[in-house]
Design a protein around this motif. Structure first.
Motif, PDB file in Angstrom:
ATOM      1  N   ASP A  37      17.650 -43.449  32.369  1.00  0.00           N
ATOM      2  CA  ASP A  37      16.581 -43.187  33.323  1.00  0.00           C
ATOM      3  C   ASP A  37      15.440 -42.411  32.669  1.00  0.00           C
ATOM      4  O   ASP A  37      14.267 -42.729  32.863  1.00  0.00           O
ATOM      5  N   LYS A  38      15.777 -41.422  31.899  1.00  0.00           N
ATOM      6  CA  LYS A  38      14.761 -40.574  31.278  1.00  0.00           C
ATOM      7  C   LYS A  38      14.018 -41.305  30.153  1.00  0.00           C
ATOM      8  O   LYS A  38      12.821 -41.150  29.996  1.00  0.00           O
ATOM      9  N   ASP A  39      14.740 -42.109  29.390  1.00  0.00           N
ATOM     10  CA  ASP A  39      14.143 -42.788  28.243  1.00  0.00           C
ATOM     11  C   ASP A  39      13.698 -44.214  28.584  1.00  0.00           C
ATOM     12  O   ASP A  39      13.129 -44.889  27.729  1.00  0.00           O
ATOM     13  N   ASP A  40      13.958 -44.665  29.805  1.00  0.00           N
ATOM     14  CA  ASP A  40      13.624 -46.009  30.264  1.00  0.00           C
ATOM     15  C   ASP A  40      14.242 -47.067  29.354  1.00  0.00           C
ATOM     16  O   ASP A  40      13.584 -47.997  28.904  1.00  0.00           O
ATOM     17  N   ALA A  41      15.554 -46.894  29.096  1.00  0.00           N
ATOM     18  CA  ALA A  41      16.298 -47.824  28.241  1.00  0.00           C
ATOM     19  C   ALA A  41      17.609 -48.184  28.931  1.00  0.00           C
ATOM     20  O   ALA A  41      18.613 -47.492  28.760  1.00  0.00           O
ATOM     21  N   PRO A  42      17.624 -49.255  29.739  1.00  0.00           N
ATOM     22  CA  PRO A  42      18.849 -49.597  30.458  1.00  0.00           C
ATOM     23  C   PRO A  42      19.984 -50.082  29.558  1.00  0.00           C
ATOM     24  O   PRO A  42      21.126 -50.171  29.987  1.00  0.00           O
TER      25      PRO A  42
END
Length: 160
Positions: free
Chosen positions: A114-119
């Motif tokens: 969520d924080k790094d926008d990397a699912p």
């Protein structure tokens, strides 16, 4: 099974452990510092990442050791023994521990994603959980089959 096959499998077990050891030595500290940078207000984030990743490495290496022992039993023609059943039981327990460990760590993976926008981080965690579950089920099935084979063998030895 001849000794060349088990020797090859023993070498394969050693080569399986080497990349995980390299990850633990070289990559995990960078992941922990990156996680600390993502969450500067959470002072214990580095330690939490170390606990999660190194905590999963311990049962992994215990399972590899049990697999190595199982191959040694096969070399000594003790494949159909209670020692082999016990080694498979330990492998099953270690795989279950890894699965539960990563299920408990999924909120941490979600926070990073969520924080790094990397699912993809969540998918990596789910793959590890799924692989551990498959190994645990496979070891349980082998343990049950081996136990039944030992029982049949001992029953046949008594009747002859």
């Amino acid at each position: 099974m001849n000794r060349v096959s088990t020797l090859f499998l023993k070498i394969a077990v050693l080569f399986i452990g080497m990349p995980i050891l390299a990850l633990c030595i070289f990559v995990v500290p960078h992941i922990a510092s990156y996680a600390g940078g993502l969450y500067p207000t959470v002072s214990y984030m580095n330690i939490l990442v170390f606990i999660v990743l190194y905590g999963a490495a311990i049962p992994f290496y215990m399972a590899l050791f049990q697999a190595f022992k199982l191959l040694s039993f096969i070399d000594k023609n003790k494949a159909f023994s209670d020692l082999s059943v016990r080694a498979l039981k330990h492998i099953k327990i270690c795989a279950t521990i890894i699965c539960i460990w990563y299920i408990a760590a999924l909120p941490l993976f979600y926070g990073f994603a969520d924080k790094d926008d990397a699912p993809g981080v969540i998918i990596i965690g789910l793959i590890i959980i799924f692989a551990s579950m498959v190994i645990a089920v496979f070891a349980a099935v082998l343990q049950k089959l081996l136990k039944e084979a030992i029982d049949i063998k001992s029953e046949n030895d008594l009747t002859v």
